[in-house]
Design a protein around this motif. Structure first.
Motif, PDB file in Angstrom:
ATOM      1  N   UNK A 116       0.773  -1.169  -0.153  1.00 49.45           N
ATOM      2  CA  UNK A 116      -0.082   0.084  -0.017  1.00 49.45           C
ATOM      3  C   UNK A 116       0.992   1.178  -0.206  1.00 49.45           C
ATOM      4  N   UNK A 117       1.940   1.383   0.713  1.00 51.08           N
ATOM      5  CA  UNK A 117       3.000   2.367   0.748  1.00 51.08           C
ATOM      6  C   UNK A 117       3.454   2.719  -0.631  1.00 51.08           C
ATOM      7  N   UNK A 118       4.032   1.665  -1.339  1.00 56.25           N
ATOM      8  CA  UNK A 118       4.600   1.634  -2.369  1.00 56.25           C
ATOM      9  C   UNK A 118       3.487   2.066  -3.582  1.00 56.25           C
ATOM     10  N   UNK A 119       2.247   1.812  -3.484  1.00 55.49           N
ATOM     11  CA  UNK A 119       1.406   2.295  -4.521  1.00 55.49           C
ATOM     12  C   UNK A 119       1.256   3.800  -4.159  1.00 55.49           C
ATOM     13  N   UNK A 120       1.113   4.098  -2.941  1.00 53.44           N
ATOM     14  CA  UNK A 120       0.884   5.410  -2.398  1.00 53.44           C
ATOM     15  C   UNK A 120       2.128   6.559  -3.172  1.00 53.44           C
ATOM     16  N   UNK A 121       3.080   5.813  -3.085  1.00 56.68           N
ATOM     17  CA  UNK A 121       4.607   6.432  -3.422  1.00 56.68           C
ATOM     18  C   UNK A 121       4.524   6.730  -5.103  1.00 56.68           C
ATOM     19  N   UNK A 149       1.823   6.551  -6.856  1.00 58.28           N
ATOM     20  CA  UNK A 149       0.547   7.508  -7.251  1.00 58.28           C
ATOM     21  C   UNK A 149       1.096   9.049  -7.015  1.00 58.28           C
ATOM     22  N   UNK A 150       1.746   9.210  -5.943  1.00 50.60           N
ATOM     23  CA  UNK A 150       2.133  10.743  -5.702  1.00 50.60           C
ATOM     24  C   UNK A 150       3.229  11.198  -6.760  1.00 50.60           C
ATOM     25  N   UNK A 151       4.108  10.302  -7.363  1.00 48.21           N
ATOM     26  CA  UNK A 151       5.018  10.412  -8.215  1.00 48.21           C
ATOM     27  C   UNK A 151       4.477  10.634  -9.715  1.00 48.21           C
ATOM     28  N   UNK A 152       3.405   9.716  -9.984  1.00 50.48           N
ATOM     29  CA  UNK A 152       2.649  10.162 -11.231  1.00 50.48           C
ATOM     30  C   UNK A 152       1.980  11.292 -11.171  1.00 50.48           C
ATOM     31  N   UNK A 153       1.314  11.981 -10.184  1.00 42.77           N
ATOM     32  CA  UNK A 153       0.867  12.961 -10.189  1.00 42.77           C
ATOM     33  C   UNK A 153       1.581  14.293 -10.080  1.00 42.77           C
ATOM     34  N   UNK A 154       2.949  14.223  -9.595  1.00 40.69           N
ATOM     35  CA  UNK A 154       3.804  15.272  -9.819  1.00 40.69           C
ATOM     36  C   UNK A 154       4.501  15.304 -11.221  1.00 40.69           C
ATOM     37  N   UNK A 155       4.660  14.181 -11.852  1.00 43.75           N
ATOM     38  CA  UNK A 155       4.985  13.925 -13.090  1.00 43.75           C
ATOM     39  C   UNK A 155       4.012  14.437 -14.370  1.00 43.75           C
ATOM     40  N   UNK A 156       2.694  14.323 -14.079  1.00 41.52           N
ATOM     41  CA  UNK A 156       1.743  14.974 -14.852  1.00 41.52           C
ATOM     42  C   UNK A 156       1.650  16.354 -14.499  1.00 41.52           C
ATOM     43  N   UNK A 157       1.663  17.033 -13.514  1.00 41.71           N
ATOM     44  CA  UNK A 157       1.720  18.147 -13.186  1.00 41.71           C
ATOM     45  C   UNK A 157       2.743  18.884 -13.981  1.00 41.71           C
ATOM     46  N   UNK A 158       3.830  18.255 -13.852  1.00 40.53           N
ATOM     47  CA  UNK A 158       5.307  18.794 -14.479  1.00 40.53           C
ATOM     48  C   UNK A 158       4.903  19.088 -15.905  1.00 40.53           C
ATOM     49  N   UNK A 159       4.431  18.055 -16.538  1.00 40.52           N
ATOM     50  CA  UNK A 159       4.237  17.918 -17.945  1.00 40.52           C
ATOM     51  C   UNK A 159       3.195  19.061 -18.294  1.00 40.52           C
ATOM     52  N   UNK A 160       2.084  19.190 -17.425  1.00 37.29           N
ATOM     53  CA  UNK A 160       1.068  20.077 -17.855  1.00 37.29           C
ATOM     54  C   UNK A 160       1.374  21.532 -17.712  1.00 37.29           C
ATOM     55  N   UNK A 161       2.395  21.722 -16.618  1.00 42.10           N
ATOM     56  CA  UNK A 161       2.988  22.972 -16.421  1.00 42.10           C
ATOM     57  C   UNK A 161       3.956  23.274 -17.632  1.00 42.10           C
ATOM     58  N   UNK A 162       4.622  22.407 -18.177  1.00 42.64           N
ATOM     59  CA  UNK A 162       5.639  22.675 -19.182  1.00 42.64           C
ATOM     60  C   UNK A 162       4.993  23.072 -20.328  1.00 42.64           C
ATOM     61  N   UNK A 163       3.672  22.275 -20.552  1.00 40.47           N
ATOM     62  CA  UNK A 163       2.972  22.530 -21.869  1.00 40.47           C
ATOM     63  C   UNK A 163       2.311  24.094 -21.880  1.00 40.47           C
ATOM     64  N   UNK A 164       1.844  24.516 -20.863  1.00 42.11           N
ATOM     65  CA  UNK A 164       1.237  25.642 -20.540  1.00 42.11           C
ATOM     66  C   UNK A 164       2.369  26.808 -20.761  1.00 42.11           C
ATOM     67  N   UNK A 165       3.501  26.549 -20.192  1.00 38.80           N
ATOM     68  CA  UNK A 165       4.626  27.537 -20.418  1.00 38.80           C
ATOM     69  C   UNK A 165       4.960  27.702 -21.925  1.00 38.80           C
ATOM     70  N   UNK A 166       4.923  26.451 -22.615  1.00 38.75           N
ATOM     71  CA  UNK A 166       5.140  26.392 -24.120  1.00 38.75           C
ATOM     72  C   UNK A 166       4.255  27.299 -24.858  1.00 38.75           C
ATOM     73  N   UNK A 167       3.030  27.122 -24.522  1.00 41.18           N
ATOM     74  CA  UNK A 167       1.938  27.858 -24.939  1.00 41.18           C
ATOM     75  C   UNK A 167       1.915  29.315 -24.846  1.00 41.18           C
ATOM     76  N   UNK A 168       2.223  29.807 -23.744  1.00 43.27           N
ATOM     77  CA  UNK A 168       2.689  31.159 -23.293  1.00 43.27           C
ATOM     78  C   UNK A 168       3.637  31.721 -23.837  1.00 43.27           C
TER      79      UNK A 168
END
Length: 187
Positions: A10-15, A17-36
């Motif tokens: 369970x602890x490994x799955x939570x870690x 999941x949190x790494x996936x969320x951080x990765x997706x937000x980093x990619x999303x932020x990068x795409x928004x900055x590129x558009x700007x």
């Protein structure tokens, strides 16, 4: 022991999941900055086109060959022959047809040329550059010179709007300048 192995899973799955969320937000932020960045670059290119349109009016209005040819008018002289523009009531828009129009193309500005050809300002991004010039009023010139105050000269005031637009975009970027030119006073 089995219970501890389940907690680790369970602890490994939570870690994970949190790494996936951080990765997706980093990619999303990068795409928004590129558009700007792309948007700012395009806006800058349109503004450069608008600035060149302003420069084109002044260039053509100082061209000795046009000024000495009675058959052709520079943009300020042409605008002076039209009805006066009242900035309190009217708006000098890039899309108006009533005001003196000049264009700047990828060929640049040339002496002895009235720049009315409608073509692209640049091809790499397909931008257009044009200006609108309107006569505002004739007024007494201000300044410390007695020559100006005592002569038969007045200041003719103009509004000049430089316009730039990238192909495929609805937005027009504009910049406005005013010019006062010494000219014979109207009688």
């Amino acid at each position: 022991m089995k219970r501890q192995q389940g907690v680790v899973l369970v602890f490994a799955l939570l870690v994970l999941l949190s790494l996936t969320i951080v990765g997706v937000s980093a990619v999303s932020s990068s795409l928004n900055q590129t558009k700007m960045a792309v948007s700012m670059q395009q806006s800058g290119m349109a503004f450069d086109a608008a600035e060149s349109a302003l420069a084109g009016v002044f260039f053509e209005s100082e061209d000795e060959q046009i000024l000495s040819d009675a058959a052709r008018l520079d943009p300020l002289s042409e605008a002076r022959q039209q009805p006066a523009f009242d900035p309190q009531v009217q708006t000098l828009r890039c899309s108006d047809v009533a005001w003196t129009d000049r264009k700047v193309t990828k060929d640049g500005l040339s002496s002895n040329t009235v720049h009315t050809v409608d073509a692209m300002y640049q091809d790499e991004v397909s931008a257009k550059s044009w200006s609108k010039t309107a006569f505002i009023r004739e007024q007494a010139c201000r300044g410390s010179s007695n020559v100006i105050g005592g002569s038969n000269l007045s200041c003719h005031v103009f509004a000049i709007r430089g316009c730039g637009q990238l192909s495929g975009h609805k937005t027009i970027v504009a910049n406005t300048a005013s010019a006062a030119v010494l000219a014979p006073a109207a009688n």
